[in-house]
Design a protein around this motif. Structure first.
Motif, mmCIF file in Angstrom:
data_model
loop_
_atom_site.group_PDB
_atom_site.id
_atom_site.type_symbol
_atom_site.label_atom_id
_atom_site.label_comp_id
_atom_site.label_asym_id
_atom_site.label_seq_id
_atom_site.Cartn_x
_atom_site.Cartn_y
_atom_site.Cartn_z
ATOM 1 N N UNK A 28 0.828 -1.216 0.000
ATOM 2 C CA UNK A 28 0.000 0.000 0.000
ATOM 3 C C UNK A 28 0.859 1.261 0.000
ATOM 4 N N UNK A 29 1.864 1.296 0.855
ATOM 5 C CA UNK A 29 2.735 2.482 0.926
ATOM 6 C C UNK A 29 3.509 2.634 -0.378
ATOM 7 N N UNK A 30 3.990 1.541 -0.921
ATOM 8 C CA UNK A 30 4.737 1.577 -2.169
ATOM 9 C C UNK A 30 3.880 2.114 -3.318
ATOM 10 N N UNK A 31 2.665 1.630 -3.400
ATOM 11 C CA UNK A 31 1.755 2.050 -4.463
ATOM 12 C C UNK A 31 1.462 3.552 -4.370
ATOM 13 N N UNK A 32 1.168 4.019 -3.186
ATOM 14 C CA UNK A 32 0.858 5.438 -2.991
ATOM 15 C C UNK A 32 2.095 6.293 -3.259
ATOM 16 N N UNK A 33 3.259 5.817 -2.860
ATOM 17 C CA UNK A 33 4.507 6.556 -3.096
ATOM 18 C C UNK A 33 4.792 6.664 -4.586
ATOM 19 N N UNK A 34 4.610 5.579 -5.319
ATOM 20 C CA UNK A 34 4.811 5.618 -6.775
ATOM 21 C C UNK A 34 3.856 6.615 -7.425
ATOM 22 N N UNK A 35 2.598 6.595 -6.995
ATOM 23 C CA UNK A 35 1.617 7.540 -7.555
ATOM 24 C C UNK A 35 2.000 8.981 -7.254
ATOM 25 N N UNK A 36 2.417 9.227 -6.024
ATOM 26 C CA UNK A 36 2.793 10.582 -5.637
ATOM 27 C C UNK A 36 4.009 11.056 -6.426
ATOM 28 N N UNK A 37 4.981 10.190 -6.590
ATOM 29 C CA UNK A 37 6.183 10.556 -7.345
ATOM 30 C C UNK A 37 5.841 10.855 -8.803
ATOM 31 N N UNK A 38 5.033 10.002 -9.404
ATOM 32 C CA UNK A 38 4.634 10.207 -10.802
ATOM 33 C C UNK A 38 3.813 11.487 -10.954
ATOM 34 N N UNK A 39 2.906 11.722 -10.028
ATOM 35 C CA UNK A 39 2.060 12.920 -10.096
ATOM 36 C C UNK A 39 2.887 14.179 -9.877
ATOM 37 N N UNK A 50 -2.006 15.507 -9.118
ATOM 38 C CA UNK A 50 -1.057 15.763 -8.033
ATOM 39 C C UNK A 50 -1.804 15.956 -6.715
ATOM 40 N N UNK A 51 -2.865 16.738 -6.744
ATOM 41 C CA UNK A 51 -3.676 16.959 -5.535
ATOM 42 C C UNK A 51 -4.268 15.639 -5.052
ATOM 43 N N UNK A 52 -4.747 14.818 -5.973
ATOM 44 C CA UNK A 52 -5.319 13.515 -5.604
ATOM 45 C C UNK A 52 -4.261 12.616 -4.964
ATOM 46 N N UNK A 53 -3.062 12.620 -5.523
ATOM 47 C CA UNK A 53 -1.983 11.789 -4.971
ATOM 48 C C UNK A 53 -1.586 12.276 -3.576
ATOM 49 N N UNK A 54 -1.533 13.584 -3.383
ATOM 50 C CA UNK A 54 -1.249 14.130 -2.046
ATOM 51 C C UNK A 54 -2.336 13.719 -1.064
ATOM 52 N N UNK A 55 -3.578 13.768 -1.512
ATOM 53 C CA UNK A 55 -4.711 13.373 -0.664
ATOM 54 C C UNK A 55 -4.603 11.895 -0.264
ATOM 55 N N UNK A 56 -4.258 11.037 -1.229
ATOM 56 C CA UNK A 56 -4.095 9.609 -0.918
ATOM 57 C C UNK A 56 -2.980 9.401 0.100
ATOM 58 N N UNK A 57 -1.897 10.153 -0.039
ATOM 59 C CA UNK A 57 -0.794 10.033 0.905
ATOM 60 C C UNK A 57 -1.229 10.491 2.297
ATOM 61 N N UNK A 98 0.678 22.176 -1.114
ATOM 62 C CA UNK A 98 -0.465 22.665 -1.880
ATOM 63 C C UNK A 98 -0.471 24.187 -2.003
ATOM 64 N N UNK A 99 0.060 24.859 -0.999
ATOM 65 C CA UNK A 99 0.149 26.326 -1.034
ATOM 66 C C UNK A 99 1.396 26.791 -1.789
ATOM 67 N N UNK A 100 2.116 25.842 -2.385
ATOM 68 C CA UNK A 100 3.342 26.127 -3.126
ATOM 69 C C UNK A 100 4.421 26.773 -2.257
ATOM 70 N N UNK A 101 4.453 26.380 -0.978
ATOM 71 C CA UNK A 101 5.442 26.901 -0.032
ATOM 72 C C UNK A 101 6.480 25.850 0.341
ATOM 73 N N UNK A 102 6.336 24.639 -0.193
ATOM 74 C CA UNK A 102 7.266 23.559 0.146
ATOM 75 C C UNK A 102 7.291 22.544 -0.993
ATOM 76 N N UNK A 103 8.337 21.732 -0.989
ATOM 77 C CA UNK A 103 8.521 20.678 -1.987
ATOM 78 C C UNK A 103 7.875 19.379 -1.502
#
Length: 124
Positions: A28-39, A50-57, A98-103
């Protein structure tokens, strides 16, 4: 078809490797991490993904935090506290992303560190 072939076919269809809770957690963590990285790589062209991937994380870390607060959780208290802290950090840092204040990189690094830890625990 011989009786042996029928038996082999019947049993081979139901025989699946046994998965441990740690394996399921890792997947589960691997799958979400891959999605977040790709997004994150497509953030400028597909901000919605990207927002959806952040939400899943965030949801993942909410589930992990909930799990470590359960009195039946068998993890050592200091590990439970560290997981809870990481969940809080993930929540706050995601808002900054999301506020574009961090990576997004620290979130990916945290997930990768957890995956390495789960693999090491599985190897012992």
């Amino acid at each position: 078809m011989t009786p042996q072939a029928i038996a082999q076919r019947a049993y081979s269809q139901t025989a699946a490797p046994t998965r441990t809770p740690r394996d399921t957690e890792y997947e589960a963590i691997s799958k979400i991490t891959r999605r977040l990285k790709a997004a994150a790589a497509r953030q400028k062209s597909d901000f919605g993904a990207f927002v959806q991937a952040l939400h899943e994380n965030r949801r993942l870390w909410t589930v992990l935090a909930s799990g470590v607060t359960d009195s039946d959780n068998a993890l050592p208290n200091d590990l439970r506290a560290r997981i809870f802290y990481l969940a809080e950090f993930t929540e706050q840092h995601s808002s900054q992303v999301l506020a574009n204040k961090a990576s997004v990189e620290p979130l990916l690094e945290i997930n990768m560190a957890v995956l390495r830890g789960l693999r090491q625990m599985g190897a012992t």
